[in-house]
Design a protein around this motif. Structure first.
Motif, PDB file in Angstrom:
ATOM      1  N   LEU A 234     -20.045  22.660 -35.181  1.00 56.49           N
ATOM      2  CA  LEU A 234     -21.371  22.380 -35.729  1.00 56.49           C
ATOM      3  C   LEU A 234     -22.516  22.912 -34.872  1.00 56.49           C
ATOM      4  CD1 LEU A 234     -20.868  18.727 -37.028  1.00 56.49           C
ATOM      5  CD2 LEU A 234     -20.430  20.894 -38.197  1.00 56.49           C
TER       6      LEU A 234
ATOM      7  N   MET B 203     -23.506  21.748 -31.871  1.00 50.38           N
ATOM      8  CA  MET B 203     -24.261  20.604 -31.350  1.00 50.38           C
ATOM      9  C   MET B 203     -24.107  20.458 -29.841  1.00 50.38           C
ATOM     10  SD  MET B 203     -23.713  17.587 -34.178  1.00 50.38           S
ATOM     11  CE  MET B 203     -24.444  17.708 -35.817  1.00 50.38           C
TER      12      MET B 203
ATOM     13  N   ILE C 210     -29.669  10.400 -32.719  1.00 43.47           N
ATOM     14  CA  ILE C 210     -31.007  10.959 -32.928  1.00 43.47           C
ATOM     15  C   ILE C 210     -32.042   9.944 -32.443  1.00 43.47           C
ATOM     16  CG2 ILE C 210     -32.608  11.988 -34.576  1.00 43.47           C
ATOM     17  CD1 ILE C 210     -30.240  12.407 -36.477  1.00 43.47           C
TER      18      ILE C 210
ATOM     19  N   TYR D 155     -31.776  25.267 -34.528  1.00 40.98           N
ATOM     20  CA  TYR D 155     -32.843  24.869 -33.612  1.00 40.98           C
ATOM     21  C   TYR D 155     -34.011  25.842 -33.765  1.00 40.98           C
ATOM     22  CZ  TYR D 155     -28.658  22.843 -31.380  1.00 40.98           C
ATOM     23  OH  TYR D 155     -27.482  22.183 -31.125  1.00 40.98           O
TER      24      TYR D 155
ATOM     25  N   TYR E 163     -28.613  29.171 -33.511  1.00 43.56           N
ATOM     26  CA  TYR E 163     -27.654  28.786 -34.541  1.00 43.56           C
ATOM     27  C   TYR E 163     -26.273  28.538 -33.926  1.00 43.56           C
ATOM     28  CZ  TYR E 163     -31.094  31.495 -37.284  1.00 43.56           C
ATOM     29  OH  TYR E 163     -32.240  32.006 -37.834  1.00 43.56           O
TER      30      TYR E 163
ATOM     31  N   LEU F 176     -23.922  12.114 -34.434  1.00 41.50           N
ATOM     32  CA  LEU F 176     -25.071  12.686 -33.743  1.00 41.50           C
ATOM     33  C   LEU F 176     -26.071  11.573 -33.486  1.00 41.50           C
ATOM     34  CD1 LEU F 176     -26.489  15.376 -32.803  1.00 41.50           C
ATOM     35  CD2 LEU F 176     -27.688  15.305 -35.009  1.00 41.50           C
TER      36      LEU F 176
ATOM     37  N   GLY G  67     -23.224  19.686 -41.700  1.00 42.40           N
ATOM     38  CA  GLY G  67     -23.552  19.136 -40.390  1.00 42.40           C
ATOM     39  C   GLY G  67     -23.903  20.177 -39.348  1.00 42.40           C
ATOM     40  N   SER G  68     -23.853  21.463 -39.712  1.00 45.00           N
ATOM     41  CA  SER G  68     -24.212  22.512 -38.753  1.00 45.00           C
ATOM     42  C   SER G  68     -25.655  22.332 -38.285  1.00 45.00           C
ATOM     43  CB  SER G  68     -24.077  23.897 -39.390  1.00 45.00           C
ATOM     44  OG  SER G  68     -22.771  24.139 -39.828  1.00 45.00           O
ATOM     45  N   MET G  69     -25.882  22.592 -37.003  1.00 46.98           N
ATOM     46  CA  MET G  69     -27.201  22.395 -36.410  1.00 46.98           C
ATOM     47  C   MET G  69     -27.891  23.730 -36.148  1.00 46.98           C
ATOM     48  SD  MET G  69     -29.329  20.048 -35.184  1.00 46.98           S
ATOM     49  CE  MET G  69     -28.563  18.621 -34.393  1.00 46.98           C
TER      50      MET G  69
ATOM     51  N   VAL H 256     -30.327  20.075 -39.622  1.00 45.97           N
ATOM     52  CA  VAL H 256     -28.912  19.878 -39.929  1.00 45.97           C
ATOM     53  C   VAL H 256     -28.647  20.379 -41.343  1.00 45.97           C
ATOM     54  CG1 VAL H 256     -27.046  18.209 -40.216  1.00 45.97           C
ATOM     55  CG2 VAL H 256     -28.719  17.893 -38.389  1.00 45.97           C
TER      56      VAL H 256
ATOM     57  N   HIS I  14     -30.922  20.248 -46.481  1.00 43.29           N
ATOM     58  CA  HIS I  14     -30.879  20.106 -45.028  1.00 43.29           C
ATOM     59  C   HIS I  14     -31.701  18.903 -44.584  1.00 43.29           C
ATOM     60  CE1 HIS I  14     -34.420  22.632 -45.941  1.00 43.29           C
ATOM     61  NE2 HIS I  14     -34.993  22.056 -44.894  1.00 43.29           N
TER      62      HIS I  14
ATOM     63  N   TRP J  83     -35.319  20.599 -35.152  1.00 41.44           N
ATOM     64  CA  TRP J  83     -33.887  20.828 -35.308  1.00 41.44           C
ATOM     65  C   TRP J  83     -33.544  20.571 -36.771  1.00 41.44           C
ATOM     66  CZ3 TRP J  83     -30.773  18.533 -30.582  1.00 41.44           C
ATOM     67  CH2 TRP J  83     -31.319  19.039 -29.396  1.00 41.44           C
TER      68      TRP J  83
END
Length: 349
Positions: free
Chosen positions: A307, A309, A339, A100, A53, A337, A96-98, A115, A154, A113
């Motif tokens: 975020l 990232m 992708i 994983y 996180y 970002l 926009g927080s990522m 978002v 998300h 992943w």
């Protein structure tokens, strides 16, 4: 334990990430390895998932762990966290927080992943909502939005083609240059659930004329292949307004800097719409010297630290069919970002 906890992260974030766990009885955080970057990971949980996180959401997760340890129900936990956000003691997760995630078995998406897009709606962000779970299990999934309009909204980004991904084959390549129908060609970058509902248009910068080839029923608008750039692009319909203005100004003889400044001023004045945080764009290219199928998430003004990232370019890996997302132009109005979409019929291989 440490190396396993770091597996969900791209390589450029692993060395300096914090690894921690929560004490099951107290809910207190226990540091297993102190890091100094903007992400942190928990070792694999009993349900088989390993999560990482952004550190910007640590206080929220710490509160949740303590509340769970107190024996509160999931509804009570959610209420307490909402109250903490309202009184300012815990910051909401930034749009926009990522996050994983890895999983060891093939019955779920193994490399994912996520978002975070709290309360956002798919139509506002030009996002698909059709589930790609089955395609992801086969190693060919593309991103899709879940739980739109809720606090848990998300974007799911299945990562194909890596050592941690679901095992599957790469779809046979389609040569986009052989598709001559402009509507069909223009919508190639889109996932299936958006193809038939997108507007397709053309634009003549010299005259400022926009011509609709097909009126759609969604907020997504596509333009056919541009022979000059080699790209086919789709955006939220508002996203074309600034691009069309920029093209008109360049056709009138403005320099690139002056055209960009004029567009920025128009956005600032409210004369044209701004790019929404979290909006998604789609791009297709027909050769292997660039990323063939690329989706782009706009995060204007955001930073990688905020975020969670990565920023290390994945271009070479993407050209080899195993690229993961990365952030570009952080802290600017053009922050986004990248992708890369691997293993589909339009992807690099």
């Amino acid at each position: 334990m440490i190396s396993e906890a770091l597996r969900p992260l791209p390589e450029d974030l692993r060395a300096d990430a914090t690894v921690y766990r929560y004490n099951a009885d107290s809910g207190e955080r226990e540091i297993l390895r102190e890091g100094d970057n903007h992400v942190e990971c928990e070792p694999r949980s009993d349900d088989g998932f390993t999560w990482c996180y952004p550190t910007s959401t640590a206080a929220r997760r710490d509160l949740r762990a303590r509340l769970v340890a107190e024996g509160l129900s999931s509804e009570e936990v959610a209420e307490r966290i909402t109250a903490a956000e309202m009184d300012g003691s815990v910051a909401p997760s930034p749009i926009g927080s990522m996050m994983y995630r890895t999983y060891d078995e093939g019955d779920r998406i193994q490399y994912l992943w996520v978002v975070v897009l709290p309360d956002q709606v798919a139509s506002d962000l030009a996002m698909p909502t059709g589930s790609q779970r089955d395609q992801s299990l086969a190693g060919q999934g593309t991103p899709w939005m879940m739980r739109e309009g809720t606090s848990g909204a998300h974007l799911m980004i299945p990562i194909n083609g890596t050592e941690f991904s679901n095992t599957g084959s790469t779809a046979p390549l389609i040569d986009a240059k052989t598709i001559t129908d402009p509507v069909t060609q223009a919508t190639l970058p889109l996932p299936d659930d958006l193809k038939n509902v997108a507007t397709v248009s053309t634009f003549d910068a010299s005259t400022g004329q926009r011509v609709v080839l097909r009126e759609g029923t969604s907020t997504v608008e596509c333009r056919p292949h541009d022979p000059e750039s080699g790209f086919t692009r789709c955006y939220h319909q508002d996203g074309w307004v600034s691009r069309d203005m920029n093209a008109r100004l360049l056709a009138e003889g403005y320099s690139e800097d002056d055209a960009s400044a004029s567009v920025a001023k128009a956005v600032e004045d409210g004369a044209i719409p701004s790019t929404p945080m979290g909006s998604l764009g789609y791009r297709l290219y027909g050769e292997d010297d660039r990323i063939r199928l690329l989706w782009v998430l706009r995060v204007p003004g955001a930073t990688a630290t905020e975020l969670g990232m990565p920023t290390e370019s994945q271009r070479d890996n993407a050209l080899a069919g195993r690229g993961t997302p990365w952030m570009m132009n952080e802290g600017t109005a053009g922050a986004h970002l990248m992708i890369p979409i691997n293993s589909t019929e339009l992807s690099n291989r």
